[in-house]
Design a protein around this motif. Structure first.
Motif, PDB file in Angstrom:
ATOM      1  N   ILE A   1      15.948  -1.961  -5.139  1.00 44.31           N
ATOM      2  CA  ILE A   1      15.476  -2.507  -3.864  1.00 44.31           C
ATOM      3  C   ILE A   1      15.799  -1.514  -2.752  1.00 44.31           C
ATOM      4  CG2 ILE A   1      15.627  -4.441  -2.261  1.00 44.31           C
ATOM      5  CD1 ILE A   1      16.652  -6.127  -4.645  1.00 44.31           C
ATOM      6  N   ILE A   2      14.761  -1.090  -2.045  1.00 42.27           N
ATOM      7  CA  ILE A   2      14.929  -0.086  -0.991  1.00 42.27           C
ATOM      8  C   ILE A   2      14.378  -0.653   0.312  1.00 42.27           C
ATOM      9  CG2 ILE A   2      14.260   2.232  -0.222  1.00 42.27           C
ATOM     10  CD1 ILE A   2      14.048   2.858  -3.320  1.00 42.27           C
ATOM     11  N   GLN A   3      15.214  -0.693   1.342  1.00 40.18           N
ATOM     12  CA  GLN A   3      14.775  -1.208   2.635  1.00 40.18           C
ATOM     13  C   GLN A   3      13.975  -0.138   3.373  1.00 40.18           C
ATOM     14  OE1 GLN A   3      17.864  -3.138   4.874  1.00 40.18           O
ATOM     15  NE2 GLN A   3      16.330  -4.160   6.168  1.00 40.18           N
ATOM     16  N   ILE A   4      12.782  -0.509   3.828  1.00 41.41           N
ATOM     17  CA  ILE A   4      11.919   0.422   4.562  1.00 41.41           C
ATOM     18  C   ILE A   4      12.210   0.348   6.053  1.00 41.41           C
ATOM     19  CG2 ILE A   4       9.532   1.026   5.124  1.00 41.41           C
ATOM     20  CD1 ILE A   4       8.711  -0.200   2.417  1.00 41.41           C
TER      21      ILE A   4
ATOM     22  N   ALA B   1      13.630  -2.932   9.268  1.00 36.48           N
ATOM     23  CA  ALA B   1      14.440  -4.150   9.425  1.00 36.48           C
ATOM     24  C   ALA B   1      13.904  -5.340   8.637  1.00 36.48           C
ATOM     25  CB  ALA B   1      14.541  -4.505  10.896  1.00 36.48           C
ATOM     26  N   ASP B   2      12.601  -5.400   8.437  1.00 32.96           N
ATOM     27  CA  ASP B   2      12.043  -6.575   7.767  1.00 32.96           C
ATOM     28  C   ASP B   2      10.971  -6.219   6.718  1.00 32.96           C
ATOM     29  OD1 ASP B   2      10.323  -5.745   9.748  1.00 32.96           O
ATOM     30  OD2 ASP B   2      10.761  -7.463  11.050  1.00 32.96           O
ATOM     31  N   THR B   3      11.156  -5.077   6.072  1.00 34.60           N
ATOM     32  CA  THR B   3      10.238  -4.663   4.996  1.00 34.60           C
ATOM     33  C   THR B   3      11.045  -3.979   3.891  1.00 34.60           C
ATOM     34  OG1 THR B   3       8.629  -4.149   6.749  1.00 34.60           O
ATOM     35  CG2 THR B   3       8.068  -3.458   4.505  1.00 34.60           C
ATOM     36  N   TRP B   4      10.775  -4.360   2.665  1.00 37.48           N
ATOM     37  CA  TRP B   4      11.456  -3.762   1.517  1.00 37.48           C
ATOM     38  C   TRP B   4      10.421  -3.353   0.465  1.00 37.48           C
ATOM     39  CZ3 TRP B   4      13.347  -7.666   4.419  1.00 37.48           C
ATOM     40  CH2 TRP B   4      14.689  -7.616   4.814  1.00 37.48           C
ATOM     41  N   ARG B   5      10.778  -2.302  -0.297  1.00 41.20           N
ATOM     42  CA  ARG B   5      10.003  -1.988  -1.503  1.00 41.20           C
ATOM     43  C   ARG B   5      10.908  -2.133  -2.712  1.00 41.20           C
ATOM     44  NH1 ARG B   5      10.811   3.855  -2.690  1.00 41.20           N
ATOM     45  NH2 ARG B   5      11.594   4.848  -0.811  1.00 41.20           N
ATOM     46  N   PHE B   6      10.313  -2.563  -3.803  1.00 36.96           N
ATOM     47  CA  PHE B   6      11.010  -2.793  -5.059  1.00 36.96           C
ATOM     48  C   PHE B   6      10.430  -1.817  -6.067  1.00 36.96           C
ATOM     49  CE2 PHE B   6      12.855  -7.008  -3.983  1.00 36.96           C
ATOM     50  CZ  PHE B   6      12.163  -7.258  -2.817  1.00 36.96           C
ATOM     51  N   GLU B   7      11.265  -0.903  -6.533  1.00 40.07           N
ATOM     52  CA  GLU B   7      10.816   0.105  -7.492  1.00 40.07           C
ATOM     53  C   GLU B   7      11.127  -0.416  -8.891  1.00 40.07           C
ATOM     54  OE1 GLU B   7       9.174   2.875  -6.685  1.00 40.07           O
ATOM     55  OE2 GLU B   7       9.330   2.540  -4.521  1.00 40.07           O
ATOM     56  N   ASP B   8      10.079  -0.775  -9.618  1.00 45.90           N
ATOM     57  CA  ASP B   8      10.225  -1.445 -10.912  1.00 45.90           C
ATOM     58  C   ASP B   8       9.610  -0.549 -11.997  1.00 45.90           C
ATOM     59  OD1 ASP B   8      10.691  -3.326 -12.854  1.00 45.90           O
ATOM     60  OD2 ASP B   8       9.065  -4.672 -12.232  1.00 45.90           O
ATOM     61  N   GLY B   9      10.357   0.473 -12.427  1.00 47.52           N
ATOM     62  CA  GLY B   9       9.786   1.439 -13.358  1.00 47.52           C
ATOM     63  C   GLY B   9       8.674   2.213 -12.676  1.00 47.52           C
ATOM     64  N   PHE B  10       7.490   2.221 -13.271  1.00 50.93           N
ATOM     65  CA  PHE B  10       6.391   3.027 -12.712  1.00 50.93           C
ATOM     66  C   PHE B  10       5.562   2.267 -11.678  1.00 50.93           C
ATOM     67  CE2 PHE B  10       4.293   0.618 -15.963  1.00 50.93           C
ATOM     68  CZ  PHE B  10       2.963   0.533 -15.592  1.00 50.93           C
ATOM     69  N   VAL B  11       5.964   1.033 -11.379  1.00 48.03           N
ATOM     70  CA  VAL B  11       5.195   0.245 -10.412  1.00 48.03           C
ATOM     71  C   VAL B  11       6.115  -0.208  -9.275  1.00 48.03           C
ATOM     72  CG1 VAL B  11       5.526  -2.000 -11.543  1.00 48.03           C
ATOM     73  CG2 VAL B  11       3.420  -1.575 -10.243  1.00 48.03           C
ATOM     74  N   ARG B  12       5.479  -0.558  -8.180  1.00 51.85           N
ATOM     75  CA  ARG B  12       6.227  -0.898  -6.953  1.00 51.85           C
ATOM     76  C   ARG B  12       5.653  -2.186  -6.379  1.00 51.85           C
ATOM     77  NH1 ARG B  12       4.612   3.513  -4.748  1.00 51.85           N
ATOM     78  NH2 ARG B  12       6.447   4.588  -5.495  1.00 51.85           N
ATOM     79  N   PHE B  13       6.512  -3.018  -5.806  1.00 49.58           N
ATOM     80  CA  PHE B  13       6.019  -4.173  -5.051  1.00 49.58           C
ATOM     81  C   PHE B  13       6.849  -4.313  -3.774  1.00 49.58           C
ATOM     82  CE2 PHE B  13       9.214  -7.327  -6.598  1.00 49.58           C
ATOM     83  CZ  PHE B  13       9.684  -6.683  -7.728  1.00 49.58           C
ATOM     84  N   PHE B  14       6.481  -5.263  -2.899  1.00 51.22           N
ATOM     85  CA  PHE B  14       6.982  -5.239  -1.524  1.00 51.22           C
ATOM     86  C   PHE B  14       7.341  -6.631  -1.026  1.00 51.22           C
ATOM     87  CE2 PHE B  14       3.953  -1.767  -2.089  1.00 51.22           C
ATOM     88  CZ  PHE B  14       4.623  -0.683  -1.555  1.00 51.22           C
ATOM     89  N   LEU B  15       8.238  -6.662  -0.042  1.00 52.18           N
ATOM     90  CA  LEU B  15       8.531  -7.889   0.705  1.00 52.18           C
ATOM     91  C   LEU B  15       8.358  -7.588   2.191  1.00 52.18           C
ATOM     92  CD1 LEU B  15       9.610 -10.847   0.720  1.00 52.18           C
ATOM     93  CD2 LEU B  15      11.896  -9.861   1.058  1.00 52.18           C
TER      94      LEU B  15
END
Ligand SMILES: [Zn+2]
Length: 229
Positions: free
Chosen positions: A4-7, A9-23
């Motif tokens: 989990i990497i914070q982009i 204050a209120d956005t994150w990316r989730f690095e899940d192997g070769f794919v990525r998703f976001f909050l």
């Protein structure tokens, strides 16, 4: 388990192997964009990062974007991906809510605009974080190899969708894709389109590779790649 990497204050990316998703979190609501390939607890991860209600929106229904679907009451996904995509096979009981081209999802001081970009799948969408001028492009614009083999891919519609994103390029500055580099400049849409046209015109050489038991053509350009029939 994703990194989990914070982009901001209120956005994150989730690095899940070769794919990525976001909050993405707004003043009233939050949105998770996709839910990874190996992250059935994606909803729990989101709920640890925000106390706002979290809705799930999918860029499309492929298996590598949907692992956490069952953690949500419903999945917001374009109706063209209600059939023919892995999400329906794996999660037939999760309620599907239609999303439409041009729809605005308001998170509270953070409107998101949904853009239908069929081609990679019939129901692929890009998501524009309007005020921050960021385009979440799913698989359709990225630095890695774009899957364009198999019955559900539509090459002609893919090119038209790239044109649609080019037509609105004054609305975004950066692109956050689901694969490859985590941030790319907006002119990358044009680069993917140029690469795609050269591939379709036979101007790019390919090698045959085995992918999930299928023999496919792998094209690699300086911008991105494509897997084709
Ligand atoms: Zn993907």
């Amino acid at each position: 388990m994703a990194d989990i990497i914070q982009i901001d204050a209120d956005t994150w990316r989730f690095e899940d192997g070769f794919v990525r998703f976001f909050l993405l979190v707004g003043k009233e609501k939050a949105v998770m964009i996709d839910s990874g390939i190996n992250c059935p607890n994606a909803a729990d991860l989101a709920n640890k990062l925000t106390d706002k209600p979290v809705m799930l929106i999918n860029t499309h229904g492929d298996g590598d974007h949907t692992s956490g679907t069952a953690g949500f009451d419903e999945i917001h996904i374009h109706p063209a991906d209600h059939t023919g995509c892995e999400v329906n096979v794996r999660f037939p009981d999760v309620k599907k809510v239609d999303i439409t081209d041009g729809e605005i999802i308001e998170l509270g001081d953070r409107p998101l605009k949904l853009i239908h970009i069929p081609g990679h799948t019939a129901g692929s969408v890009a998501i524009l974080d309007v005020n921050r001028r960021v385009l979440y492009s799913g698989d359709s614009v990225q630095t890695g190899h774009i899957y364009m083999f198999g019955a559900k891919r539509e090459p002609d519609r893919f090119e038209a969708s790239l044109d649609k994103l080019i037509d609105m390029e004054d609305e975004y500055d950066n692109i956050y894709p689901s694969h490859g580099d985590h941030q790319i400049p907006k002119d990358y849409v044009r680069k993917v389109k140029d690469a795609w046209k050269r591939v379709r015109n036979g101007e790019v050489s390919f090698e045959m590779i085995d992918l999930f038991g299928s023999s496919v053509k792998s094209y690699t350009t300086e911008s991105c790649g494509f897997y084709m029939e």
